[in-house]
Scaffold this motif. Structure first.
Motif, PDB file in Angstrom:
ATOM      1  N   THR A  11       0.814  -1.216   0.000  1.00 41.07           N
ATOM      2  CA  THR A  11       0.000   0.000   0.000  1.00 41.07           C
ATOM      3  C   THR A  11       0.847   1.266   0.000  1.00 41.07           C
ATOM      4  O   THR A  11       0.379   2.317  -0.427  1.00 41.07           O
ATOM      5  N   ALA A  12       2.096   1.188   0.454  1.00 37.95           N
ATOM      6  CA  ALA A  12       2.979   2.360   0.422  1.00 37.95           C
ATOM      7  C   ALA A  12       3.385   2.697  -1.005  1.00 37.95           C
ATOM      8  O   ALA A  12       3.540   3.865  -1.357  1.00 37.95           O
ATOM      9  N   LEU A  13       3.542   1.665  -1.835  1.00 35.72           N
ATOM     10  CA  LEU A  13       3.927   1.876  -3.229  1.00 35.72           C
ATOM     11  C   LEU A  13       2.732   1.901  -4.169  1.00 35.72           C
ATOM     12  O   LEU A  13       2.858   2.298  -5.321  1.00 35.72           O
ATOM     13  N   GLY A  14       1.588   1.422  -3.676  1.00 36.42           N
ATOM     14  CA  GLY A  14       0.408   1.329  -4.529  1.00 36.42           C
ATOM     15  C   GLY A  14       0.582   0.308  -5.641  1.00 36.42           C
ATOM     16  O   GLY A  14       0.141   0.522  -6.770  1.00 36.42           O
ATOM     17  N   ALA A  15       1.247  -0.813  -5.316  1.00 34.13           N
ATOM     18  CA  ALA A  15       1.559  -1.821  -6.330  1.00 34.13           C
ATOM     19  C   ALA A  15       1.591  -3.208  -5.691  1.00 34.13           C
ATOM     20  O   ALA A  15       1.723  -3.331  -4.468  1.00 34.13           O
ATOM     21  N   PRO A  16       1.489  -4.246  -6.516  1.00 36.38           N
ATOM     22  CA  PRO A  16       1.644  -5.604  -5.978  1.00 36.38           C
ATOM     23  C   PRO A  16       3.033  -5.787  -5.366  1.00 36.38           C
ATOM     24  O   PRO A  16       4.012  -5.212  -5.843  1.00 36.38           O
ATOM     25  N   ALA A  17       3.101  -6.575  -4.319  1.00 34.03           N
ATOM     26  CA  ALA A  17       4.378  -6.882  -3.672  1.00 34.03           C
ATOM     27  C   ALA A  17       4.975  -8.102  -4.366  1.00 34.03           C
ATOM     28  O   ALA A  17       4.494  -9.217  -4.203  1.00 34.03           O
ATOM     29  N   ARG A  18       6.020  -7.877  -5.144  1.00 29.40           N
ATOM     30  CA  ARG A  18       6.658  -8.942  -5.931  1.00 29.40           C
ATOM     31  C   ARG A  18       7.791  -9.601  -5.144  1.00 29.40           C
ATOM     32  O   ARG A  18       8.552  -8.939  -4.456  1.00 29.40           O
ATOM     33  N   GLY A  19       7.904 -10.929  -5.276  1.00 31.13           N
ATOM     34  CA  GLY A  19       9.038 -11.653  -4.715  1.00 31.13           C
ATOM     35  C   GLY A  19       8.977 -11.933  -3.230  1.00 31.13           C
ATOM     36  O   GLY A  19      10.005 -12.217  -2.621  1.00 31.13           O
ATOM     37  N   VAL A  20       7.800 -11.882  -2.627  1.00 31.87           N
ATOM     38  CA  VAL A  20       7.690 -12.148  -1.191  1.00 31.87           C
ATOM     39  C   VAL A  20       7.637 -13.658  -0.951  1.00 31.87           C
ATOM     40  O   VAL A  20       6.749 -14.338  -1.468  1.00 31.87           O
ATOM     41  N   PRO A  21       8.572 -14.209  -0.169  1.00 31.05           N
ATOM     42  CA  PRO A  21       8.486 -15.625   0.192  1.00 31.05           C
ATOM     43  C   PRO A  21       7.287 -15.858   1.112  1.00 31.05           C
ATOM     44  O   PRO A  21       7.054 -15.099   2.064  1.00 31.05           O
ATOM     45  N   VAL A  65       2.779 -17.580   6.435  1.00 30.22           N
ATOM     46  CA  VAL A  65       3.897 -16.823   6.989  1.00 30.22           C
ATOM     47  C   VAL A  65       4.556 -16.081   5.827  1.00 30.22           C
ATOM     48  O   VAL A  65       5.036 -16.703   4.880  1.00 30.22           O
ATOM     49  N   PHE A  66       4.541 -14.760   5.907  1.00 26.85           N
ATOM     50  CA  PHE A  66       5.076 -13.887   4.864  1.00 26.85           C
ATOM     51  C   PHE A  66       6.426 -13.342   5.320  1.00 26.85           C
ATOM     52  O   PHE A  66       6.514 -12.712   6.379  1.00 26.85           O
ATOM     53  N   ASP A  67       7.481 -13.566   4.546  1.00 24.48           N
ATOM     54  CA  ASP A  67       8.820 -13.077   4.880  1.00 24.48           C
ATOM     55  C   ASP A  67       8.952 -11.635   4.389  1.00 24.48           C
ATOM     56  O   ASP A  67       9.510 -11.366   3.334  1.00 24.48           O
ATOM     57  N   THR A  68       8.439 -10.706   5.163  1.00 25.23           N
ATOM     58  CA  THR A  68       8.420  -9.304   4.755  1.00 25.23           C
ATOM     59  C   THR A  68       9.805  -8.663   4.836  1.00 25.23           C
ATOM     60  O   THR A  68      10.093  -7.734   4.082  1.00 25.23           O
ATOM     61  N   ALA A  69      10.675  -9.167   5.715  1.00 19.25           N
ATOM     62  CA  ALA A  69      12.038  -8.620   5.795  1.00 19.25           C
ATOM     63  C   ALA A  69      12.764  -8.815   4.468  1.00 19.25           C
ATOM     64  O   ALA A  69      13.430  -7.896   3.980  1.00 19.25           O
ATOM     65  N   ALA A  70      12.639  -9.991   3.876  1.00 12.85           N
ATOM     66  CA  ALA A  70      13.292 -10.264   2.586  1.00 12.85           C
ATOM     67  C   ALA A  70      12.732  -9.354   1.496  1.00 12.85           C
ATOM     68  O   ALA A  70      13.479  -8.833   0.664  1.00 12.85           O
ATOM     69  N   TYR A  71      11.419  -9.146   1.520  1.00 16.55           N
ATOM     70  CA  TYR A  71      10.787  -8.279   0.524  1.00 16.55           C
ATOM     71  C   TYR A  71      11.293  -6.838   0.644  1.00 16.55           C
ATOM     72  O   TYR A  71      11.709  -6.235  -0.348  1.00 16.55           O
ATOM     73  N   PHE A  72      11.266  -6.285   1.834  1.00 19.15           N
ATOM     74  CA  PHE A  72      11.706  -4.894   2.005  1.00 19.15           C
ATOM     75  C   PHE A  72      13.198  -4.744   1.698  1.00 19.15           C
ATOM     76  O   PHE A  72      13.612  -3.774   1.069  1.00 19.15           O
ATOM     77  N   ALA A  73      14.005  -5.708   2.126  1.00 21.33           N
ATOM     78  CA  ALA A  73      15.451  -5.641   1.858  1.00 21.33           C
ATOM     79  C   ALA A  73      15.733  -5.657   0.357  1.00 21.33           C
ATOM     80  O   ALA A  73      16.610  -4.932  -0.120  1.00 21.33           O
ATOM     81  N   ALA A  74      14.994  -6.451  -0.389  1.00 19.17           N
ATOM     82  CA  ALA A  74      15.194  -6.521  -1.845  1.00 19.17           C
ATOM     83  C   ALA A  74      14.909  -5.189  -2.519  1.00 19.17           C
ATOM     84  O   ALA A  74      15.490  -4.878  -3.563  1.00 19.17           O
ATOM     85  N   GLY A  75      14.048  -4.380  -1.906  1.00 17.83           N
ATOM     86  CA  GLY A  75      13.726  -3.065  -2.454  1.00 17.83           C
ATOM     87  C   GLY A  75      14.520  -1.934  -1.816  1.00 17.83           C
ATOM     88  O   GLY A  75      14.207  -0.757  -2.033  1.00 17.83           O
ATOM     89  N   GLY A  76      15.520  -2.277  -0.991  1.00 13.02           N
ATOM     90  CA  GLY A  76      16.330  -1.252  -0.337  1.00 13.02           C
ATOM     91  C   GLY A  76      15.585  -0.512   0.752  1.00 13.02           C
ATOM     92  O   GLY A  76      15.932   0.623   1.090  1.00 13.02           O
ATOM     93  N   ARG A  77      14.579  -1.145   1.332  1.00 15.08           N
ATOM     94  CA  ARG A  77      13.795  -0.525   2.402  1.00 15.08           C
ATOM     95  C   ARG A  77      13.864  -1.392   3.642  1.00 15.08           C
ATOM     96  O   ARG A  77      14.287  -2.534   3.587  1.00 15.08           O
ATOM     97  N   THR A  78      13.448  -0.841   4.743  1.00 13.69           N
ATOM     98  CA  THR A  78      13.314  -1.618   5.973  1.00 13.69           C
ATOM     99  C   THR A  78      11.874  -1.519   6.433  1.00 13.69           C
ATOM    100  O   THR A  78      11.164  -0.570   6.109  1.00 13.69           O
ATOM    101  N   GLY A  79      11.458  -2.501   7.190  1.00 11.71           N
ATOM    102  CA  GLY A  79      10.112  -2.499   7.741  1.00 11.71           C
ATOM    103  C   GLY A  79      10.161  -2.833   9.217  1.00 11.71           C
ATOM    104  O   GLY A  79      11.168  -3.337   9.720  1.00 11.71           O
ATOM    105  N   PHE A  80       9.084  -2.576   9.890  1.00 15.42           N
ATOM    106  CA  PHE A  80       8.995  -2.819  11.324  1.00 15.42           C
ATOM    107  C   PHE A  80       8.744  -4.295  11.632  1.00 15.42           C
ATOM    108  O   PHE A  80       9.220  -4.822  12.627  1.00 15.42           O
ATOM    109  N   PHE A  81       7.978  -4.971  10.778  1.00 12.59           N
ATOM    110  CA  PHE A  81       7.621  -6.371  10.980  1.00 12.59           C
ATOM    111  C   PHE A  81       8.468  -7.253  10.063  1.00 12.59           C
ATOM    112  O   PHE A  81       8.278  -7.236   8.852  1.00 12.59           O
TER     113      PHE A  81
END
Length: 114
Positions: A11-21, A65-81
């Motif tokens: 929702t921050a990018l307004g796009a599908p989240a690609r590559g989330v394990p 179980v969604f690996d959100t850390a891997a997703y945010f790291a791949a985009g050069g971002r960090t997340g809280f969860f």
């Protein structure tokens, strides 16, 4: 088609989240103290996992179980969860279960989709 499906929108990018394990797990006991892995996948360009798990599951408690850390790291971002776990009860063996995730770096929400 898989009995349980999911898709993720960033929702921050307004796009599908690609590559989330994503992992699908089933409760190993009635107290949900341990979990059995059933399937795993990664979201595609549309934020969906095309084939996640078996075509049929028995009634019981499951979780995605969604690996959100891997997703945010791949985009050069960090997340809280670092991961998001969504547990749910599958009570209708013939019904399709769709569990979408709306994600941003500092929040998420989910619901039972159609």
């Amino acid at each position: 088609m898989s009995h349980v499906t999911t898709h993720i929108l960033d929702t921050a990018l307004g796009a599908p989240a690609r590559g989330v394990p994503v992992r699908l797990e089933g409760a190993a006991d009635e107290h949900r103290r341990s979990w059995n892995p059933l399937a795993q996948g990664r979201t595609d360009d549309d934020g969906r996992v095309p084939d996640l798990g078996p075509d049929r599951l028995a009634t019981g408690t499951y979780r995605l179980v969604f690996d959100t850390a891997a997703y945010f790291a791949a985009g050069g971002r960090t997340g809280f969860f670092p991961e998001v776990t969504v547990a749910f009860d599958l009570t209708e063996e013939q019904a399709h279960y769709h569990v979408p995730l709306l994600l941003s770096p500092y929040s998420y929400s989910t619901y039972r989709g159609s």
